[in-house]
Structure formats: C-alpha cells, structure tokens
Design a protein around this motif. Structure first.
Motif, PDB file in Angstrom:
ATOM      1  N   ARG A 142      79.138 -14.413 105.310  1.00  0.00           N
ATOM      2  CA  ARG A 142      78.229 -15.124 106.046  1.00  0.00           C
ATOM      3  C   ARG A 142      76.892 -14.654 105.632  1.00  0.00           C
ATOM      4  NH1 ARG A 142      78.616 -13.768 111.802  1.00  0.00           N
ATOM      5  NH2 ARG A 142      76.445 -12.701 111.468  1.00  0.00           N
ATOM      6  N   LEU A 143      75.969 -15.429 105.168  1.00  0.00           N
ATOM      7  CA  LEU A 143      74.538 -15.107 104.706  1.00  0.00           C
ATOM      8  C   LEU A 143      73.601 -15.413 105.910  1.00  0.00           C
ATOM      9  CD1 LEU A 143      74.784 -16.663 101.296  1.00  0.00           C
ATOM     10  CD2 LEU A 143      75.319 -14.308 101.862  1.00  0.00           C
ATOM     11  N   GLY A 144      72.855 -14.265 106.375  1.00  0.00           N
ATOM     12  CA  GLY A 144      72.072 -14.634 107.578  1.00  0.00           C
ATOM     13  C   GLY A 144      72.867 -14.627 108.857  1.00  0.00           C
ATOM     14  N   PRO A 153      66.294 -21.150 107.429  1.00  0.00           N
ATOM     15  CA  PRO A 153      65.319 -20.041 107.902  1.00  0.00           C
ATOM     16  C   PRO A 153      66.030 -18.750 107.873  1.00  0.00           C
ATOM     17  CG  PRO A 153      65.400 -21.898 109.657  1.00  0.00           C
ATOM     18  CD  PRO A 153      66.370 -22.328 108.492  1.00  0.00           C
ATOM     19  N   SER A 154      67.241 -18.771 107.779  1.00  0.00           N
ATOM     20  CA  SER A 154      68.206 -17.355 107.921  1.00  0.00           C
ATOM     21  C   SER A 154      68.381 -16.612 106.872  1.00  0.00           C
ATOM     22  CB  SER A 154      69.428 -17.760 108.642  1.00  0.00           C
ATOM     23  OG  SER A 154      70.252 -16.257 108.984  1.00  0.00           O
ATOM     24  N   ARG A 164      77.828  -6.226 108.505  1.00  0.00           N
ATOM     25  CA  ARG A 164      76.837  -6.217 107.685  1.00  0.00           C
ATOM     26  C   ARG A 164      76.745  -5.106 106.304  1.00  0.00           C
ATOM     27  NH1 ARG A 164      70.364  -6.916 109.317  1.00  0.00           N
ATOM     28  NH2 ARG A 164      69.731  -7.074 107.068  1.00  0.00           N
ATOM     29  N   ILE A 165      76.847  -5.601 105.181  1.00  0.00           N
ATOM     30  CA  ILE A 165      76.808  -4.709 104.058  1.00  0.00           C
ATOM     31  C   ILE A 165      75.650  -4.588 103.130  1.00  0.00           C
ATOM     32  CG2 ILE A 165      79.676  -5.083 103.920  1.00  0.00           C
ATOM     33  CD1 ILE A 165      77.337  -6.956 101.353  1.00  0.00           C
ATOM     34  N   LYS A 166      75.485  -3.403 102.379  1.00  0.00           N
ATOM     35  CA  LYS A 166      74.675  -3.360 101.281  1.00  0.00           C
ATOM     36  C   LYS A 166      75.269  -3.901  99.925  1.00  0.00           C
ATOM     37  CE  LYS A 166      71.929   0.195 103.290  1.00  0.00           C
ATOM     38  NZ  LYS A 166      70.951   1.276 103.307  1.00  0.00           N
ATOM     39  N   HIS A 213      68.364  -6.659 100.213  1.00  0.00           N
ATOM     40  CA  HIS A 213      67.430  -6.275 101.083  1.00  0.00           C
ATOM     41  C   HIS A 213      66.807  -7.663 101.950  1.00  0.00           C
ATOM     42  CE1 HIS A 213      67.372  -2.436  99.161  1.00  0.00           C
ATOM     43  NE2 HIS A 213      67.184  -3.014  98.044  1.00  0.00           N
ATOM     44  N   SER A 214      67.971  -8.426 102.360  1.00  0.00           N
ATOM     45  CA  SER A 214      67.407  -9.602 103.186  1.00  0.00           C
ATOM     46  C   SER A 214      67.145  -9.383 104.558  1.00  0.00           C
ATOM     47  CB  SER A 214      68.856 -10.769 103.087  1.00  0.00           C
ATOM     48  OG  SER A 214      69.890 -10.001 103.621  1.00  0.00           O
ATOM     49  N   GLU A 215      66.408  -9.915 105.104  1.00  0.00           N
ATOM     50  CA  GLU A 215      65.951  -9.613 106.235  1.00  0.00           C
ATOM     51  C   GLU A 215      67.209  -9.875 107.536  1.00  0.00           C
ATOM     52  OE1 GLU A 215      62.764 -11.345 109.743  1.00  0.00           O
ATOM     53  OE2 GLU A 215      62.314 -11.561 107.403  1.00  0.00           O
ATOM     54  N   LYS A 216      67.663 -11.029 107.316  1.00  0.00           N
ATOM     55  CA  LYS A 216      69.006 -11.521 108.088  1.00  0.00           C
ATOM     56  C   LYS A 216      70.435 -10.778 107.967  1.00  0.00           C
ATOM     57  CE  LYS A 216      66.117 -14.046 110.589  1.00  0.00           C
ATOM     58  NZ  LYS A 216      65.986 -14.522 111.993  1.00  0.00           N
ATOM     59  N   GLY A 217      70.414 -10.079 106.692  1.00  0.00           N
ATOM     60  CA  GLY A 217      71.728  -9.539 106.172  1.00  0.00           C
ATOM     61  C   GLY A 217      72.644 -10.469 105.777  1.00  0.00           C
TER      62      GLY A 217
END
Length: 137
Positions: A74-76, A24-25, A61-63, A46-50
């Motif tokens: 870490r994803l999400g 879900p993340s 958190r990065i772009k 442009h992920s919701e959870k970063g």
C-alpha cells in the motif's frame, strides 16, 4: 556465469516518475521497485505517508523490503493495496507503449534514430549529439 538484468522504476505523483499516481497520499517520488527474474526489492523514497507491505496479517511500514510478486503493498495511507506483480506489469505495459509511441513519432515526423545509442534526431543530422556516432550519407 549468467548475468541477470535488473530493472527499476519509480512510482510517485511527479511527471518525472515512471508510473504516475495522482493522489494526495502519494509523494512526488514515493517508491522505487527493483526487479529481475529472481527477486523484487521495494525502497521507500522518504515518502511522507509511507510505503506499507502486508506481512503476517497486517500492513507494516518499510524503508526497504524484499518481497514476492504476490505480496500486497500500500502506497500512502489512503490508497487500496495492490500486488507488486500488478505494478510491475503496469510499468512494463507503459514502457512498451512509450516505445511504440516513439517509433510512431519517428515515422510520422520524419526523424531518425541513432544506430549506436537509439537517440531520436532530425534526418538532416550527420552525427549523434548523444554518443558522437557519424552517419553515412
């Protein structure tokens, strides 16, 4: 002058991604990783959870970020951190397995591959629909 080939792959929950993480993340298309023999670039899609990179003792958190193979990301917000090199290795193993599976399917189903572009098609084809190559007899 030497040209270094850059590879790229996407990670997300969608079937269209190169590495699929069903959580879900994770967004459908969460992150893209570009790599070659010299550098690695991570781009959040442009992920919701970063997407987070471990830097100076904390996850940020990065772009986009240029990272080393041992950098933890870490994803999400809920998944455990992983080293970038582990994700690259997982992608390369999956790519190799997919290549083997295609060869196996070509042999078992009586298909053939175009010598020009590698497309898979029926043995009865006299030309490639992808690149237009014409086959001998």
């Amino acid at each position: 002058m030497v040209t270094i080939e850059t590879h790229q792959f996407t990670i997300g929950s969608s079937a269209g991604c190169d590495l699929i993480l069903d959580h879900p993340s994770i967004s459908r298309a969460h992150v893209k990783i570009y790599f070659n023999g010299e550098s690695i670039l991570i781009e959040d899609l442009h992920s919701e959870k970063g997407t987070f990179v471990f830097h100076h003792g904390e996850f940020k958190r990065i772009k986009t970020a240029k990272v080393r193979p041992e950098t933890k990301i870490r994803l999400g917000s809920e998944l455990d951190a992983r080293e970038v090199r582990d994700l690259i290795n997982e992608y390369q193993k999956k790519k190799e397995k997919d290549k083997y599976d295609i060869v196996k399917k070509v042999r078992s189903e009586g298909l053939k591959r175009c010598r020009e572009c590698g497309s898979v098609m029926a043995k009865s084809k006299v030309h490639c629909d992808c690149c237009g190559a014409v086959f001998d007899g």
